[in-house]
Design a protein around this motif. Structure first.
Motif, PDB file in Angstrom:
ATOM      1  N   MET A 182      -2.361  -7.708 -15.052  1.00 15.64           N
ATOM      2  CA  MET A 182      -3.144  -7.090 -13.908  1.00 15.64           C
ATOM      3  C   MET A 182      -2.412  -7.180 -12.899  1.00 15.64           C
ATOM      4  SD  MET A 182      -6.909  -8.559 -12.299  1.00 15.64           S
ATOM      5  CE  MET A 182      -7.211  -8.236 -10.531  1.00 15.64           C
ATOM      6  N   THR A 183      -2.080  -6.156 -12.160  1.00 18.92           N
ATOM      7  CA  THR A 183      -0.796  -6.110 -11.195  1.00 18.92           C
ATOM      8  C   THR A 183      -1.392  -4.929 -10.132  1.00 18.92           C
ATOM      9  OG1 THR A 183       1.439  -6.051 -10.849  1.00 18.92           O
ATOM     10  CG2 THR A 183       0.621  -4.411 -12.352  1.00 18.92           C
ATOM     11  N   ASP A 184      -0.512  -4.999  -8.996  1.00 15.65           N
ATOM     12  CA  ASP A 184      -0.593  -3.962  -7.961  1.00 15.65           C
ATOM     13  C   ASP A 184       0.562  -2.898  -7.981  1.00 15.65           C
ATOM     14  OD1 ASP A 184      -3.156  -5.057  -7.003  1.00 15.65           O
ATOM     15  OD2 ASP A 184      -1.796  -6.100  -5.307  1.00 15.65           O
ATOM     16  N   MET A 185       0.133  -1.536  -7.505  1.00 17.00           N
ATOM     17  CA  MET A 185       1.332  -0.717  -7.447  1.00 17.00           C
ATOM     18  C   MET A 185       1.139  -0.050  -6.226  1.00 17.00           C
ATOM     19  SD  MET A 185      -0.147   1.703 -10.798  1.00 17.00           S
ATOM     20  CE  MET A 185       0.886   3.298 -10.005  1.00 17.00           C
ATOM     21  N   ALA A 186       2.222   0.326  -5.798  1.00 21.77           N
ATOM     22  CA  ALA A 186       2.381   0.962  -4.416  1.00 21.77           C
ATOM     23  C   ALA A 186       1.777   2.409  -4.392  1.00 21.77           C
ATOM     24  CB  ALA A 186       3.766   0.896  -3.885  1.00 21.77           C
ATOM     25  N   ASN A 242       1.506  -0.103   3.188  1.00 18.91           N
ATOM     26  CA  ASN A 242       0.689  -1.203   2.911  1.00 18.91           C
ATOM     27  C   ASN A 242      -0.541  -1.014   2.193  1.00 18.91           C
ATOM     28  OD1 ASN A 242       2.652  -3.135   4.193  1.00 18.91           O
ATOM     29  ND2 ASN A 242       1.882  -2.319   6.330  1.00 18.91           N
ATOM     30  N   VAL A 243      -0.580  -0.180   1.306  1.00 19.41           N
ATOM     31  CA  VAL A 243      -1.927  -0.033   0.589  1.00 19.41           C
ATOM     32  C   VAL A 243      -1.490   0.205  -0.934  1.00 19.41           C
ATOM     33  CG1 VAL A 243      -3.931   1.668  -0.113  1.00 19.41           C
ATOM     34  CG2 VAL A 243      -3.035   1.352   2.403  1.00 19.41           C
ATOM     35  N   GLN A 272     -12.090  -1.895   2.196  1.00 16.62           N
ATOM     36  CA  GLN A 272     -10.636  -1.957   2.427  1.00 16.62           C
ATOM     37  C   GLN A 272      -9.872  -2.684   1.325  1.00 16.62           C
ATOM     38  OE1 GLN A 272      -8.866  -0.117   4.627  1.00 16.62           O
ATOM     39  NE2 GLN A 272     -11.143   0.449   4.947  1.00 16.62           N
ATOM     40  N   GLY A 273     -10.909  -3.080   0.208  1.00 18.02           N
ATOM     41  CA  GLY A 273     -10.227  -3.870  -0.793  1.00 18.02           C
ATOM     42  C   GLY A 273     -10.237  -5.295  -0.677  1.00 18.02           C
ATOM     43  N   VAL A 274      -9.588  -6.157  -1.584  1.00 21.86           N
ATOM     44  CA  VAL A 274      -9.461  -7.488  -1.764  1.00 21.86           C
ATOM     45  C   VAL A 274      -8.239  -8.029  -0.757  1.00 21.86           C
ATOM     46  CG1 VAL A 274      -9.174  -9.462  -3.166  1.00 21.86           C
ATOM     47  CG2 VAL A 274     -10.717  -7.506  -3.609  1.00 21.86           C
ATOM     48  N   GLU A 275      -8.448  -8.439   0.176  1.00 17.81           N
ATOM     49  CA  GLU A 275      -7.206  -9.209   0.876  1.00 17.81           C
ATOM     50  C   GLU A 275      -6.160 -10.282  -0.022  1.00 17.81           C
ATOM     51  OE1 GLU A 275     -10.293  -9.619   1.420  1.00 17.81           O
ATOM     52  OE2 GLU A 275     -10.732  -8.881   3.639  1.00 17.81           O
ATOM     53  N   LEU A 276      -4.973 -10.070  -0.039  1.00 17.85           N
ATOM     54  CA  LEU A 276      -4.043 -10.608  -0.842  1.00 17.85           C
ATOM     55  C   LEU A 276      -4.303 -12.124  -0.508  1.00 17.85           C
ATOM     56  CD1 LEU A 276      -1.888 -10.438  -2.743  1.00 17.85           C
ATOM     57  CD2 LEU A 276      -0.030 -10.504  -0.758  1.00 17.85           C
ATOM     58  N   GLN A 277      -4.718 -12.694   0.412  1.00 16.78           N
ATOM     59  CA  GLN A 277      -5.071 -14.072   0.461  1.00 16.78           C
ATOM     60  C   GLN A 277      -6.158 -14.612  -0.334  1.00 16.78           C
ATOM     61  OE1 GLN A 277      -5.539 -14.367   4.763  1.00 16.78           O
ATOM     62  NE2 GLN A 277      -7.907 -13.841   4.606  1.00 16.78           N
ATOM     63  N   TYR A 278      -7.004 -13.631  -0.615  1.00 17.67           N
ATOM     64  CA  TYR A 278      -8.143 -14.112  -1.626  1.00 17.67           C
ATOM     65  C   TYR A 278      -7.911 -14.010  -3.025  1.00 17.67           C
ATOM     66  CZ  TYR A 278     -10.333 -14.504   3.107  1.00 17.67           C
ATOM     67  OH  TYR A 278     -10.672 -14.801   4.276  1.00 17.67           O
ATOM     68  N   MET A 279      -6.870 -13.350  -3.607  1.00 15.67           N
ATOM     69  CA  MET A 279      -6.616 -12.583  -4.716  1.00 15.67           C
ATOM     70  C   MET A 279      -6.375 -13.845  -5.851  1.00 15.67           C
ATOM     71  SD  MET A 279      -6.172  -9.892  -6.369  1.00 15.67           S
ATOM     72  CE  MET A 279      -5.438  -8.572  -5.246  1.00 15.67           C
TER      73      MET A 279
END
Length: 105
Positions: A80-84, A89-90, A46-53
């Motif tokens: 390094m960034t996220d994209m929708a 919510n993924v 499920q990937g890396v949870e935002l709280q641990y990023m």
């Protein structure tokens, strides 16, 4: 770049950056293991949870305050960034290494 397994985009990008910008000092496996230690979760599908990023990234890399993509890249850094994604919510993690003058990253 190492082929990404489901949910491992963050640690895959970290391994890519480690191989290409940090003389191999960061590997995908090391980042995944550290995430498992931080979160206590061995299932990374499920990937890396935002709280641990922040803790995960700052463990391996020096980070800087972000102003803008073009300014940051002009200073010699990558972003390094996220994209929708199309799923609610993924997000998918990417690294931006340059830009075109028409605004495309």
């Amino acid at each position: 770049m190492t082929t990404q397994i489901q949910g491992l985009c963050v640690v895959s990008i970290m391994g890519y950056l480690g191989d290409n910008l940090c003389d191999g000092g960061v590997t995908q496996d090391a980042a995944a293991f550290y995430h498992m230690q931080l979160s206590g979760n061995v299932d990374m599908t499920q990937g890396v949870e935002l709280q641990y990023m922040d803790d995960l990234v700052n463990h391996y890399f020096y980070t800087h305050n972000f102003g803008s993509f073009t300014n940051t890249i002009d200073q010699g850094y990558v972003v390094m960034t996220d994209m929708a994604t199309s799923q609610s919510n993924v997000f998918h993690n990417v690294v931006i290494v340059g830009y075109k003058y028409n605004g495309y990253l």
